[in-house]
Design a protein around this motif. Structure first.
Motif, PDB file in Angstrom:
ATOM      1  N   UNK A   1       0.963   5.931   0.232  1.00  0.00           N
ATOM      2  CA  UNK A   1       0.944   4.483   0.414  1.00  0.00           C
ATOM      3  C   UNK A   1       0.263   3.752  -0.739  1.00  0.00           C
ATOM      4  N   UNK A   2      -0.566   4.439  -1.494  1.00  0.00           N
ATOM      5  CA  UNK A   2      -1.234   3.821  -2.629  1.00  0.00           C
ATOM      6  C   UNK A   2      -0.397   3.861  -3.903  1.00  0.00           C
ATOM      7  N   UNK A   3       0.699   4.607  -3.877  1.00  0.00           N
ATOM      8  CA  UNK A   3       1.567   4.720  -5.053  1.00  0.00           C
ATOM      9  C   UNK A   3       2.157   3.354  -5.382  1.00  0.00           C
ATOM     10  N   UNK A   4       2.097   2.979  -6.657  1.00  0.00           N
ATOM     11  CA  UNK A   4       2.599   1.666  -7.090  1.00  0.00           C
ATOM     12  C   UNK A   4       4.121   1.597  -7.122  1.00  0.00           C
ATOM     13  N   UNK A   5       4.799   2.744  -7.219  1.00  0.00           N
ATOM     14  CA  UNK A   5       6.248   2.757  -7.377  1.00  0.00           C
ATOM     15  C   UNK A   5       6.998   3.051  -6.074  1.00  0.00           C
ATOM     16  N   UNK A   6       6.382   2.729  -4.940  1.00  0.00           N
ATOM     17  CA  UNK A   6       7.068   2.959  -3.662  1.00  0.00           C
ATOM     18  C   UNK A   6       8.307   2.084  -3.562  1.00  0.00           C
ATOM     19  N   UNK A   7       9.389   2.604  -3.004  1.00  0.00           N
ATOM     20  CA  UNK A   7      10.595   1.782  -2.844  1.00  0.00           C
ATOM     21  C   UNK A   7      10.321   0.602  -1.913  1.00  0.00           C
ATOM     22  N   UNK A   8      10.931  -0.517  -2.233  1.00  0.00           N
ATOM     23  CA  UNK A   8      10.763  -1.724  -1.417  1.00  0.00           C
ATOM     24  C   UNK A   8      12.128  -2.104  -0.841  1.00  0.00           C
ATOM     25  N   UNK A   9      12.096  -2.789   0.282  1.00  0.00           N
ATOM     26  CA  UNK A   9      13.315  -3.278   0.911  1.00  0.00           C
ATOM     27  C   UNK A   9      13.075  -4.747   1.274  1.00  0.00           C
ATOM     28  N   UNK A  10      14.078  -5.572   1.084  1.00  0.00           N
ATOM     29  CA  UNK A  10      13.968  -6.987   1.418  1.00  0.00           C
ATOM     30  C   UNK A  10      14.084  -7.162   2.931  1.00  0.00           C
ATOM     31  N   UNK A  11      13.228  -8.005   3.475  1.00  0.00           N
ATOM     32  CA  UNK A  11      13.228  -8.293   4.908  1.00  0.00           C
ATOM     33  C   UNK A  11      13.255  -9.804   5.079  1.00  0.00           C
ATOM     34  N   UNK A  12      14.122 -10.278   5.938  1.00  0.00           N
ATOM     35  CA  UNK A  12      14.168 -11.705   6.241  1.00  0.00           C
ATOM     36  C   UNK A  12      13.404 -11.933   7.540  1.00  0.00           C
ATOM     37  N   UNK A  13      12.472 -12.860   7.493  1.00  0.00           N
ATOM     38  CA  UNK A  13      11.614 -13.120   8.648  1.00  0.00           C
ATOM     39  C   UNK A  13      11.505 -14.619   8.842  1.00  0.00           C
ATOM     40  N   UNK A  14      11.862 -15.088  10.015  1.00  0.00           N
ATOM     41  CA  UNK A  14      11.728 -16.514  10.310  1.00  0.00           C
ATOM     42  C   UNK A  14      10.336 -16.769  10.864  1.00  0.00           C
ATOM     43  N   UNK A  15       9.632 -17.715  10.244  1.00  0.00           N
ATOM     44  CA  UNK A  15       8.278 -18.049  10.657  1.00  0.00           C
ATOM     45  C   UNK A  15       8.138 -19.562  10.705  1.00  0.00           C
ATOM     46  N   UNK A  16       7.251 -20.076  11.540  1.00  0.00           N
ATOM     47  CA  UNK A  16       7.019 -21.524  11.551  1.00  0.00           C
ATOM     48  C   UNK A  16       6.514 -22.005  10.183  1.00  0.00           C
ATOM     49  N   UNK A  17       6.956 -23.174   9.772  1.00  0.00           N
ATOM     50  CA  UNK A  17       6.588 -23.717   8.469  1.00  0.00           C
ATOM     51  C   UNK A  17       5.079 -23.836   8.296  1.00  0.00           C
ATOM     52  N   UNK A  18       4.374 -24.233   9.378  1.00  0.00           N
ATOM     53  CA  UNK A  18       2.924 -24.397   9.249  1.00  0.00           C
ATOM     54  C   UNK A  18       2.222 -23.063   8.989  1.00  0.00           C
ATOM     55  N   UNK A  19       2.773 -21.969   9.507  1.00  0.00           N
ATOM     56  CA  UNK A  19       2.195 -20.647   9.255  1.00  0.00           C
ATOM     57  C   UNK A  19       2.383 -20.281   7.784  1.00  0.00           C
ATOM     58  N   UNK A  20       3.573 -20.531   7.254  1.00  0.00           N
ATOM     59  CA  UNK A  20       3.829 -20.245   5.838  1.00  0.00           C
ATOM     60  C   UNK A  20       2.925 -21.110   4.967  1.00  0.00           C
ATOM     61  N   UNK A  21       2.755 -22.372   5.332  1.00  0.00           N
ATOM     62  CA  UNK A  21       1.855 -23.259   4.579  1.00  0.00           C
ATOM     63  C   UNK A  21       0.422 -22.727   4.585  1.00  0.00           C
ATOM     64  N   UNK A  22      -0.023 -22.248   5.746  1.00  0.00           N
ATOM     65  CA  UNK A  22      -1.374 -21.670   5.836  1.00  0.00           C
ATOM     66  C   UNK A  22      -1.501 -20.410   4.980  1.00  0.00           C
ATOM     67  N   UNK A  23      -0.461 -19.562   5.004  1.00  0.00           N
ATOM     68  CA  UNK A  23      -0.469 -18.362   4.165  1.00  0.00           C
ATOM     69  C   UNK A  23      -0.585 -18.737   2.692  1.00  0.00           C
ATOM     70  N   UNK A  24       0.157 -19.758   2.274  1.00  0.00           N
ATOM     71  CA  UNK A  24       0.104 -20.199   0.881  1.00  0.00           C
ATOM     72  C   UNK A  24      -1.271 -20.724   0.506  1.00  0.00           C
ATOM     73  N   UNK A  25      -1.937 -21.374   1.437  1.00  0.00           N
ATOM     74  CA  UNK A  25      -3.292 -21.896   1.176  1.00  0.00           C
ATOM     75  C   UNK A  25      -4.326 -20.782   1.120  1.00  0.00           C
ATOM     76  N   UNK A  26      -4.195 -19.800   2.009  1.00  0.00           N
ATOM     77  CA  UNK A  26      -5.186 -18.733   2.117  1.00  0.00           C
ATOM     78  C   UNK A  26      -5.014 -17.665   1.043  1.00  0.00           C
ATOM     79  N   UNK A  27      -3.783 -17.418   0.608  1.00  0.00           N
ATOM     80  CA  UNK A  27      -3.513 -16.328  -0.340  1.00  0.00           C
ATOM     81  C   UNK A  27      -4.419 -16.356  -1.570  1.00  0.00           C
TER      82      UNK A  27
END
Length: 96
Positions: free
Chosen positions: A9-35
């Motif tokens: 899990x610490x390997x930097x070259x792990x394969x990634x997969x795109x995931x689509x996730x619907x979230x409330x806009x205010x949650x995404x806004x909070x994530x952007x502020x906290x990140x």
């Protein structure tokens, strides 16, 4: 969590997969502020960190609880403590 799993899990070259996730806009806004306050370049990295932390907690709880129940039952059945200790050590060293 087993050491080999942690190393993978610490390997930097792990394969990634795109995931689509619907979230409330205010949650995404909070994530952007906290990140940036948490040291993340963007909200998606913070979201991955949150999911990873929750998943690790659950995996440790669920995997550990089954092993703990088994050891308790074996102990109740009279299996010597030293035998349980050796078996647990062997399993932890040989698990993938």
């Amino acid at each position: 969590m087993k050491m080999e799993t942690i190393k993978r899990r610490l390997a930097k070259d792990r394969p990634m997969v795109a995931v689509t996730l619907r979230m409330p806009q205010d949650v995404v806004d909070d994530l952007k502020r906290v990140a940036p306050l948490r040291g993340f370049a963007g909200y998606q990295a913070l979201l991955r960190a949150y999911v990873g932390a929750g998943l690790r907690d659950d995996m440790e709880r669920f995997e550990g609880s089954a092993v703990a129940r088994l050891i308790d039952r074996l102990r109740d059945s009279g299996v010597p403590e030293e035998t349980l200790r050796r078996a647990a050590a062997e399993v932890s060293h040989s698990a993938p």
